[in-house]
Structure formats: structure tokens, C-alpha cells
Design a protein around this motif. Structure first.
Motif, PDB file in Angstrom:
ATOM      1  N   PRO A 150       0.911  -1.067  -0.503  1.00  0.00           N
ATOM      2  CA  PRO A 150       0.287   0.194   0.086  1.00  0.00           C
ATOM      3  C   PRO A 150       0.874   1.292  -0.047  1.00  0.00           C
ATOM      4  N   GLN A 151       2.391   0.893   0.804  1.00  0.00           N
ATOM      5  CA  GLN A 151       2.696   2.371   0.960  1.00  0.00           C
ATOM      6  C   GLN A 151       3.476   2.436  -0.468  1.00  0.00           C
ATOM      7  N   ASP A 154       2.057   4.200  -4.027  1.00  0.00           N
ATOM      8  CA  ASP A 154       2.294   5.404  -3.715  1.00  0.00           C
ATOM      9  C   ASP A 154       3.374   6.122  -4.671  1.00  0.00           C
ATOM     10  N   GLN A 182      -5.520   2.852  -8.291  1.00  0.00           N
ATOM     11  CA  GLN A 182      -4.056   2.612  -7.759  1.00  0.00           C
ATOM     12  C   GLN A 182      -4.295   0.528  -8.436  1.00  0.00           C
TER      13      GLN A 182
ATOM     14  N   CYS B  77       5.509  17.342   2.565  1.00  0.00           N
ATOM     15  CA  CYS B  77       4.247  16.254   1.840  1.00  0.00           C
ATOM     16  C   CYS B  77       2.773  16.345   2.479  1.00  0.00           C
ATOM     17  N   TRP B  83       1.571  15.043  -1.038  1.00  0.00           N
ATOM     18  CA  TRP B  83       2.100  13.127  -1.056  1.00  0.00           C
ATOM     19  C   TRP B  83       2.173  12.563   0.039  1.00  0.00           C
ATOM     20  N   GLY B  84       1.051  13.117   0.898  1.00  0.00           N
ATOM     21  CA  GLY B  84       1.204  12.939   2.517  1.00  0.00           C
ATOM     22  C   GLY B  84       1.228  11.262   2.825  1.00  0.00           C
ATOM     23  N   THR B  85       2.080  10.301   2.839  1.00  0.00           N
ATOM     24  CA  THR B  85       2.247   8.677   3.040  1.00  0.00           C
ATOM     25  C   THR B  85       3.186   9.069   3.659  1.00  0.00           C
ATOM     26  N   PRO B  86       3.473   7.963   5.145  1.00  0.00           N
ATOM     27  CA  PRO B  86       4.174   8.075   5.445  1.00  0.00           C
ATOM     28  C   PRO B  86       5.641   7.589   4.852  1.00  0.00           C
ATOM     29  N   ALA B  88       6.568   8.427   1.883  1.00  0.00           N
ATOM     30  CA  ALA B  88       6.843   9.457   1.454  1.00  0.00           C
ATOM     31  C   ALA B  88       7.582  10.787   2.637  1.00  0.00           C
TER      32      ALA B  88
END
Lengths: 338, 391
Positions: A150-151, A154, A182, B77, B83-86, B88
Motif C-alpha cells: 500500500p505504501q 504511492d 491504484q 508532504c 504526497w501525504g504518506t508515511p 514519502a
């Protein structure tokens, strides 16, 4: 008074024969030598037999398909079109992604352990790397599938959006859509390669660390005495000394990455397109092909699978042998024995 | 005569066998202690300059850069860009920290120190990424397995009566644990003597034939595990008619493990100093005695490590088992006649099923498997440490 020398009677003396210094094994030694020779022969027959069997099984396939086996992209036994070109490309794509991620991280970890870590921590970190190598690959597969994927999609979308003009990062969808697809980014060679990189990283790191720790202390101190910084020592002493280990360790882990099965099988969705798009869904590797197709295979398909396995084995063998030669050639590879 | 003189000390002034301190603290004025007279006060004593460690400025630069990098990354981010994911955030923060370190170091200490600081930041960040990734692997497995690990029936029941929708209070992985232990037991019973014997043959007997054996064994370590499984499936299951069973799985694991363990044992035996062997032979013992009483005891910790790591590799490998053992849902203790399950196979099949409860069971089995491997690993460390203690 003179000393009378008696002339030796040369003819009568028996000819001197040197004592035999060769050992003839007797008793327990003979039994030991024969016994261990027998064990060695057994292992030779078992291991060599596998190689010979694979080669022998490959003959009918190669005779039937000829060179088309290496240029055909599709694997559809129903239409008698069987080839491993796209599968080989997929195998190398996954391994390449894995190595691109694993190599810098392994190098950094190895340098950290030998050069930067506090002395108290060093043995613990070495043990941690060994433990990483012992963790079963299915655990890394679970991690890659449930936590990383899931990460990672992105990141894949980011790479595609900003570097998509490069063919390597191309995906057949628009990443800038608000509702972006996705599913186009899941189950790809990229995600599989990331999971495999975690698996092969400890192996590369262990080899590199071993070599770095052997870098001669005199040369380190000489560099420091000449006013070099810690990075200067690494650049001028440690890395030149450990170059063989860096390359060799990387290639050893590449060999492992090429043959990794279960992590890849868990993540990818099989596809036989010939493509160099690691970010896009669908790819296939030789080992995942074998694990996925052996069940319903007819004898001729089994032979084709064994041939694919033989090709994979030969590639891994060449990579490993090159690695062994490079490691032993370096200055660091010279053994120490009293 | 005063106790403190100014100006450089001459070597000749140092008498009474007391060596002069190597370095002096540089103060307002150069003070050299006359060592002929006892220094009366503690402040007079020469203090060696610290040659290692970091200065306060270094620490401020590093800490400040990390804070600045993280804040900038947060801004970038979560506030400026979508881009708001951990993941990134971590990547951007790492990158920005390196940049800030470079700029800050260039401002306070230009020159080679910039490259040094950037390199140490990059290396430390790389090691941290590996640590986070590995730590998350272990923690994630146990966290996802936690609800299932609470139930004792996980370790005491099999899946004979538990269906896909049944709660975690029914069924367990006993059959997989037993299967794994039986399979690895048979495989070890075949592998360990053969691998040890071959290693002894390659190092102690030697000769051209041993070199051939060593070349072939080293070449076969390149055999991918799935090919080992396919070989066993083709030869033993299809050609020789061995049923898909625990025994077939053991053979597949053996084929995979044998070259790996033999090679590792060979490496360990090769580093036994040849002086020890020669001493034994010079004292008149036979070669067999030297191997048994000198070589093998010397190499024992290393050999134990090689064997146990090989076994850990064998117990965790899924693909040979996947092709050869079949999968039962109930406890099977007979390895020869019927299909049998094992931990890696159970994890693989349950995770692929897609049923949430099944996936949880799969994680529980993975946690059990991980615990087994950890136990084996701790045993190895224990044996390796004993070596250090006895020397």
C-alpha cells in the motif's frame, strides 16, 4: 707419526638405499580415508546427478522447440507456444529492482557497522544482520504484500508522474487523476523487487562487512595521520581494499534474488507480456512460473519447466562463480593460515 | 626555584624517570610543568587533549539538520504537495536532512568536513532505513498474529474441524508445526552426516578428486530452491512413485540444504590452523585421531553455527515443500504415505485464500515459524559465544 688411512673397500659395501618416506595407510586411517571418500562420492553423485538430470530432461524440449524456446514470449502449452523470453526479462527486472534498492542500503549498513557504530553496539548489529539472513522468505513476502505494497504504490505513482517520460517508469494510466487507478500499480515487479531486496540485503551486507573489517589498520592510521577525515579513510582505504567484497557480495545476492520464489509468487500477478515496465501490474519470473505451473503440467510441459529451471540454474551458477572469483581475487580474499 | 616556568620544556629537564605528558592543554599562556617538583594543586596537572568524540558544534549541526529536514518534509508532504504518506515523508525527510547538513556544515566548517558530514549522514540514514525495515518486518508479523496467538488452541489443535469462517477459538496450527518438525528432522538426519563427511573429505583427505567434489558442491549451492523442489517432484514423486508426503518434502529440503551446509562446513574446517593438525600428527596420532580429537573439536562452534543456520534455512523455505508435500488439514504423524502440511506451506496457502480469519491464522503460523527460527538462532549465538569464553 702419521695417521694411516685405510682405503675403504668400495665394492663390498652394500648400496645405500634411501628409507621409504611414503606413508602407507593402515588400519583405522585406511578405513577413515575410504569412508570419507565414500561419503564424498555419495554427495558428488547426488549433487552432480541433479545437474545431469536437469540437462538430460532439457534435451526433448530444446529438440522440439529449438532456439524458439529462448525467443518466444508466450507460455501457452495449449497452442504449443512455449518460450521463456518474457519470463527471463521479468526475472531480471525483479532482480534489478531488488539490487538497485539493496546495494546502496547494504553498502551503507556495512560501512555503518564497521566505521561509524559505537564499539559496544557492533557485535549486536552483526548478529542482527545474521538474523535478517535467517528470517524465512515467506515472512518477507507477508511484509511486502500486506505492509509495503500500500505504501509502495504511492512511490510508484510518484515515479510515474514525475519521471514517466522515461520508458522504464511508464505505466498505461494517468497518475495525476484524482481517482487514480491504484490497481494498475499493484502486484508489479517493482513491489516484488522491493520485498526481494530485503531478503538479499543481509547476504550482501555480511560479505561487505566482513571485507571492510579486514582493511589494514596501518593504512587507516596512515590516512588519519595525513589529516584525512573519516570519509577520507573510507574513500581512500576501506572501499579500495574492499572492492572485491563489494562486487562479490552484490553478485552473490543477485544470484539469490534471481532464484527467489515465494516472495515473488505472493506479490506478482502473472503476465507474459514482453515489457520493461516494472511499475505496472503483472510480470512473471522463472521460479514463480515453476511454482505456479508444475501442478497441471503434462510430461512435455514438465520437461519445459525443467528446462526453464536449468536456464535459471545456469545463470545463477555463472553469477555465483564470477562472484567467487572476484571475492578471491581482491587483496582481502587472501586467506590467513598459520 | 619556582614550580612553574614559562617557555618550552627541554627534554633534558625531565628527570627522575618520570615521563613528560604527551600533550598539554593550550591555555592563555603556555605553561609547562616542571616535573622535578610535585605539582601542588590539581589545576596544574596537564590534561591530555581529547582526540576523539564530537564537539558541541558538530552535535548542534546534526540535531538541527535532522529537525530542519523533518520539518521541511512535513511542510512539503502534508501542506504543499499531495504526497501525504508515511513512506514519502520518511524518504523526503532523509533527502532534505542530507541537504541541510551539507549547507550547515559548509557555513560553519567549509572544506573536507562537508563531504565527511554528508557521507556520515548518508551512511547513518541508510543503516537506519534498514533497521526500520527489518524492525517493521518482525513487529508487523507479531502484531498481525497477536489476536490469534492469544488462543491456546492455536498450538493444540489442527484444522480438521475448523472451516474458513470459523472464529479463532477453533482450530490451530499443530499439524503444521508437527509436519515442519518431522520434515526438518528427516532432512537433517540425512544432511548433517553427509555434509560433515564431505567437508572432512574435502579438507582432510584432499587431492584432485576432492577438488572435483568441492567444485560440484560449490556449483550446486547456486541451485534455486524451487528447482530443487521440481527435481524431487519429477524424480521421486512422478518417476519413482513416492507419494506426495512428508518424506518427499524432506528429500526436497535435503537436496536444497546439502550443498549449502556442506560448503559452510567446508569453509569452517578450512580455517582450522594447519599447525594444530601437524602438531597432532607429529605426536604420533593417526589421521583419524587428529580429525576426531583436534580438527572437529576446534571447529565445533563454527560447525554448529553452519549446521543450525542451514537447518533454519531449510525449515523456512517454502518452495521445495510447496511442490512435494501436498497439504493436509489435520494432524499427520506418518511421513511416508499421506500428504502433510508444514508451517511455511500453511502460511502461503492461508494468506492466498483471501479469507480474513484465514489470513490471521497465516500470520499466527508465520509468528510461530519466526519464533522457531529465532530459537535456532539464539542457540547458535550461545554456541558461538562459548567459543569466545573458553579461549
Amino acid at each position: 707419526m702419521s695417521t694411516e688411512l685405510r682405503a675403504p673397500d668400495l665394492g663390498a659395501a652394500p648400496a645405500a638405499t634411501p628409507r621409504s618416506t611414503a606413508t602407507r595407510q593402515t588400519g583405522s586411517d585406511l578405513a577413515f580415508a575410504l569412508g570419507s571418500r565414500a561419503v564424498g562420492t555419495t554427495v558428488l553423485v547426488i549433487t552432480g546427478g541433479i545437474g545431469l538430470f536437469l540437462a538430460w530432461q532439457a534435451v526433448p524440449t530444446l529438440r522440439h522447440y529449438g532456439l524458439r524456446f529462448f525467443t518466444e514470449t508466450d507460455w501457452s502449452p495449449e497452442t504449443d507456444h512455449i518460450g521463456i523470453l518474457s519470463v527471463l526479462v521479468g526475472t531480471f527486472t525483479v532482480a534489478l529492482v531488488a539490487m538497485v534498492v539493496a546495494f546502496p542500503l547494504a553498502l551503507a549498513s556495512a560501512l555503518y557497522i564497521t566505521e561509524y557504530a559505537p564499539l559496544r553496539l557492533r557485535s549486536t548489529l552483526v548478529a542482527a544482520i545474521d538474523l535478517m539472513a535467517a528470517v524465512p522468505s515467506i515472512v518477507y513476502g507477508l511484509w511486502g504484500f500486506f505492509l509495503l505494497q500500500p505504501q509502495a504504490i504511492d512511490v510508484a505513482r510518484f515515479l510515474n508522474a514525475y519521471l514517466g517520460f522515461l520508458p522504464f517508469f511508464h505505466v498505461d494510466t494517468d497518475p495525476r487523476l484524482a481517482q487514480w487507478e491504484q490497481s494498475r500499480f499493484t502486484a508489479s515487479a517493482f513491489v516484488a523487487g522491493l520485498a526481494v531486496s530485503m531478503m538479499v540485503l543481509p547476504m550482501a551486507c555480511a560479505v561487505m562487512r566482513e571485507v571492510f573489517s579486514q582493511a589494514p589498520a596501518g593504512e587507516r592510521e596512515a590516512a588519519l595521520a595525513l589529516g584525512s577525515t573519516r570519509w577520507g579513510v573510507i574513500r581512500s582505504v576501506v572501499i579500495p581494499f574492499g572492492r572485491g567484497g563489494i562486487i562479490g557480495g552484490t553478485m552473490l545476492s543477485l544470484g539469490r534474488a534471481l532464484g527467489e520464489t515465494i516472495t515473488v509468487l505472493l506479490i506478482i500477478s502473472p503476465a507474459f507480456d514482453l515489457k520493461l515496465k516494472p511499475l505496472e501490474i503483472g510480470t512473471e519470473t522463472v521460479s514463480a512460473l515453476i511454482a505456479g505451473r508444475f501442478g497441471e503440467a503434462s510430461p512435455s510441459q514438465l520437461s519445459a519447466l525443467l528446462t526453464a529451471g536449468l536456464v535459471l540454474f545456469l545463470i545463477t551458477l555463472v553469477v555465483n562463480m564470477l562472484a567467487a572469483v572476484i571475492v578471491s581475487r581482491g587483496r582481502s580474499g587472501q586467506g590467513t593460515d598459520i | 626555584m619556582s614550580a612553574v616556568t614559562t617557555g618550552p620544556a627541554l627534554e633534558g629537564e625531565v628527570v627522575e624517570g618520570r615521563p613528560a605528558p604527551r600533550t598539554w592543554l593550550r591555555g592563555e599562556q603556555v605553561q609547562v610543568l616542571d616535573v622535578r617538583v610535585q605539582a601542588p594543586a590539581a589545576e596544574r596537572r596537564a590534561v591530555p587533549r581529547a582526540v576523539s568524540g564530537t564537539t558541541a558544534q558538530d552535535r548542534v549541526v546534526v540535531v538541527g539538520s535532522v529537525v530542519a529536514g523533518a520539518s521541511l518534509a512535513w511542510l512539503l508532504c502534508f501542506r504543499l504537495l499531495p504526497w501525504g504518506t508515511p513512506l514519502a515523508f520518511v524518504l523526503v525527510a532523509t533527502l532534505l536532512t542530507v541537504v541541510v547538513v551539507a549547507v550547515a556544515t559548509a557555513m560553519v566548517t567549509p572544506g573536507p568536513a562537508v563531504a565527511d558530514k554528508v557521507a556520515s549522514t548518508v551512511v547513518t540514514a541508510g543503516a537506519l532505513v534498514v533497521a526500520v525495515a527489518f524492525g517493521s518486518t518482525l513487529v508487523f508479523t507479531f502484531v498481525r498474529a497477536w489476536p490469534a496467538l492469544w488462543h491456546v488452541n492455536l498450538l493444540t489443535q489442527d484444522m480438521a474441524v475448523a472451516g474458513p469462517r470459523d472464529p479463532l477459538t477453533v482450530g490451530g496450527v499443530l499439524h503444521a508445526i508437527v509436519g515442519s518438525l518431522i520434515q526438518i528432522g528427516i532432512a537433517s538426519a540425512i544432511t548433517v552426516p553427509l555434509a560433515l563427511g564431505t567437508a572432512v573429505f574435502m579438507t582432510e583427505i584432499g587431492g584432485p578428486y576432492a577438488r572435483v567434489v568441492r567444485t560440484v558442491v560449490e556449483a550446486m549451492t547456486a541451485l534455486p530452491s524451487v528447482v530443487a523442489g521440481l527435481f524431487t517432484y519429477t524424480v521421486f514423486v512422478l518417476l519413482l512413485g513416492v507419494p506426495r508426503s512428508g518424506f518427499a518434502a524432506s528429500l526436497a529440503i535435503t537436496v536444497m540444504m546439502l550443498p549449502i551446509v556442506a560448503r559452510a562446513a567446508d569453509v569452517v574446517l578450512r580455517v582450522v590452523p594447519s599447525g594444530l593438525r601437524e602438531a597432532g600428527l607429529a605426536l604420533g596420532s593417526s589421521r583419524w585421531r587428529v580429525v576426531w580429537h583436534v580438527v572437529l573439536p576446534t571447529a565445533r562452534p563454527g560447525l554448529a553455527t553452519a549446521l543450525i543456520l542451514g537447518i533454519a534455512r531449510g525449515i523456512g523455505e517454502t518452495s521445495p515443500v510447496l511442490l512435494t508435500s501436498g497439504a493436509s488439514q489435520f494432524l499427520v504423524a506418518d511421513p511416508f504415505h499421506t500428504v502433510m502440511n508444514s508451517l511455511p506451506l500453511f502460511v502461503f496457502s492461508t494468506v492466498r485464500s483471501g479469507e480474513p480469519v484465514y489470513i490471521q491464522r497465516g500470520f499466527a503460523a508465520a509468528a510461530v515459524l519466526l519464533t522457531l527460527v529465532l530459537l535456532l538462532f539464539v542457540t547458535t549465538r550461545f554456541l558461538a559465544r562459548r567459543k569466545g569464553g573458553s579461549r
